[in-house]
Design a protein around this motif. Structure first.
Motif, PDB file in Angstrom:
ATOM      1  N   TYR A   1       4.097   7.051  -0.896  1.00 12.65           N
ATOM      2  CA  TYR A   1       3.043   6.133  -1.319  1.00 12.65           C
ATOM      3  C   TYR A   1       3.626   4.792  -1.784  1.00 12.65           C
ATOM      4  N   ARG A   2       4.779   4.830  -2.427  1.00 13.91           N
ATOM      5  CA  ARG A   2       5.426   3.579  -2.833  1.00 13.91           C
ATOM      6  C   ARG A   2       5.823   2.748  -1.619  1.00 13.91           C
ATOM      7  N   VAL A   3       6.301   3.413  -0.573  1.00 14.93           N
ATOM      8  CA  VAL A   3       6.649   2.708   0.666  1.00 14.93           C
ATOM      9  C   VAL A   3       5.413   2.047   1.264  1.00 14.93           C
ATOM     10  N   MET A   4       4.318   2.793   1.326  1.00 15.33           N
ATOM     11  CA  MET A   4       3.077   2.210   1.838  1.00 15.33           C
ATOM     12  C   MET A   4       2.647   1.017   1.002  1.00 15.33           C
ATOM     13  N   ASP A   5       2.712   1.152  -0.299  1.00 14.50           N
ATOM     14  CA  ASP A   5       2.264   0.099  -1.194  1.00 14.50           C
ATOM     15  C   ASP A   5       3.078  -1.176  -1.002  1.00 14.50           C
ATOM     16  N   ALA A   6       4.367  -1.011  -0.723  1.00 14.69           N
ATOM     17  CA  ALA A   6       5.234  -2.172  -0.554  1.00 14.69           C
ATOM     18  C   ALA A   6       4.984  -2.897   0.765  1.00 14.69           C
ATOM     19  N   GLN A   7       4.481  -2.172   1.763  1.00 16.49           N
ATOM     20  CA  GLN A   7       4.390  -2.754   3.105  1.00 16.49           C
ATOM     21  C   GLN A   7       2.969  -2.988   3.600  1.00 16.49           C
ATOM     22  N   VAL A   8       1.994  -2.283   3.043  1.00 19.29           N
ATOM     23  CA  VAL A   8       0.603  -2.484   3.459  1.00 19.29           C
ATOM     24  C   VAL A   8      -0.058  -3.411   2.442  1.00 19.29           C
ATOM     25  N   LYS A   9      -0.391  -4.591   2.888  1.00 19.70           N
ATOM     26  CA  LYS A   9      -1.057  -5.548   2.014  1.00 19.70           C
ATOM     27  C   LYS A   9      -2.495  -5.721   2.513  1.00 19.70           C
ATOM     28  N   PRO A  10      -3.449  -5.040   1.871  1.00 19.77           N
ATOM     29  CA  PRO A  10      -4.837  -5.132   2.344  1.00 19.77           C
ATOM     30  C   PRO A  10      -5.286  -6.574   2.517  1.00 19.77           C
ATOM     31  N   ALA A  11      -5.885  -6.828   3.678  1.00 20.55           N
ATOM     32  CA  ALA A  11      -6.329  -8.180   3.997  1.00 20.55           C
ATOM     33  C   ALA A  11      -7.798  -8.392   3.662  1.00 20.55           C
ATOM     34  N   GLY A  12      -8.371  -7.457   2.946  1.00 19.00           N
ATOM     35  CA  GLY A  12      -9.781  -7.532   2.601  1.00 19.00           C
ATOM     36  C   GLY A  12     -10.132  -6.375   1.695  1.00 19.00           C
ATOM     37  N   ARG A  13     -11.354  -5.906   1.807  1.00 21.14           N
ATOM     38  CA  ARG A  13     -11.821  -4.822   0.945  1.00 21.14           C
ATOM     39  C   ARG A  13     -11.123  -3.508   1.265  1.00 21.14           C
ATOM     40  N   PHE A  14     -10.749  -3.323   2.538  1.00 11.81           N
ATOM     41  CA  PHE A  14     -10.090  -2.099   2.971  1.00 11.81           C
ATOM     42  C   PHE A  14      -8.679  -2.411   3.460  1.00 11.81           C
ATOM     43  N   LEU A  15      -7.988  -1.395   3.958  1.00 13.47           N
ATOM     44  CA  LEU A  15      -6.573  -1.557   4.297  1.00 13.47           C
ATOM     45  C   LEU A  15      -6.335  -2.559   5.415  1.00 13.47           C
ATOM     46  N   LEU A  16      -7.252  -2.623   6.375  1.00 14.61           N
ATOM     47  CA  LEU A  16      -7.054  -3.505   7.525  1.00 14.61           C
ATOM     48  C   LEU A  16      -7.963  -4.725   7.502  1.00 14.61           C
ATOM     49  N   GLY A  17      -8.755  -4.873   6.477  1.00 16.25           N
ATOM     50  CA  GLY A  17      -9.686  -5.994   6.406  1.00 16.25           C
ATOM     51  C   GLY A  17     -10.935  -5.613   5.638  1.00 16.25           C
TER      52      GLY A  17
END
Length: 218
Positions: A143-159
């Motif tokens: 989960y820490r890896v995801m948090d470091a690399q996934v930067k939500p571009a909106g309300r959800f993970l992909l926008g």
């Protein structure tokens, strides 16, 4: 497409992600339910449907069987593009969607086969406890890896539109270390999963299949 889908599942299990996707898609489907994931592992009927004795298992209207939640979710999203549950093949977000769907499946979800019944791989209470501790640490690290690399571009993970990736993470993050552990490891992703929790179209499904009972966050 003739007929509807038949989904084999259990409350609180990985099948709930598929139930959520089917609910949002609005296609006809029927649930073949077990009381819990533990009942699935001992079920002769489930072994007939899926020799791995795991849910979800989805029978398509064609009669074809699909297993593996990430594959099912991706196929459903691609087969029902109007629901908007996945970026299209030409979308610049498509690689990100596929990467993290596979990441959750391979790096996190797969550990629960070990974690839920550590006696499958270890003998004795001390060894089983060690497996549970180390798998918990590994999940938190993922989960820490995801948090470091996934930067939500909106309300959800992909926008700003809910995707199958959001559904997947929202359900899996309710398992150990449960939501409090998830929030601590991945604070940047917390808002996205909370948005899935509060999605009005899924309120009845959550109440029936994975309710937010007192203390549910851990």
């Amino acid at each position: 497409m003739s007929g509807g889908y038949v989904l084999y599942g259990a409350p609180g299990s990985g099948s709930v992600t598929v139930e959520a996707a089917l609910t949002l898609i609005g296609a006809p489907w029927r649930l073949e339910d077990a009381a819990s994931w533990k009942d699935v592992t001992d079920s002769a009927e489930m072994a007939r449907v899926n020799p791995m004795r795991q849910v979800p298992a989805l029978v398509l209207p064609s009669g074809e069987l699909m297993t593996e939640s990430a594959a099912i979710l991706t196929w459903l999203a691609d087969s029902h593009p109007a629901a908007g549950l996945a970026p299209g093949l030409e979308s610049p977000m498509r690689p990100r969607f596929l990467r993290w769907m596979a990441f959750i499946s391979a790096q996190i979800y797969a550990l629960y086969w070990v974690r839920d019944v550590p006696g499958r791989l270890a003998e004795g209470a001390a060894n089983e406890a060690l497996i549970k501790d180390r798998t918990l640490a590994r999940i938190a690290d993922c989960y820490r890896v995801m948090d470091a690399q996934v930067k939500p571009a909106g309300r959800f993970l992909l926008g700003d539109e809910l995707s199958a990736l959001d559904l997947y993470l929202a359900v899996v993050s309710r398992w150990g270390p449960r939501r409090k552990g998830f929030y601590a490891a991945a604070p940047g992703l917390a808002a996205a999963v909370r948005a899935v929790d509060s999605e009005p179209r899924l309120a009845a499904l959550w109440a029936a299949r994975f309710p937010f009972n007192e203390g549910w966050e851990g």
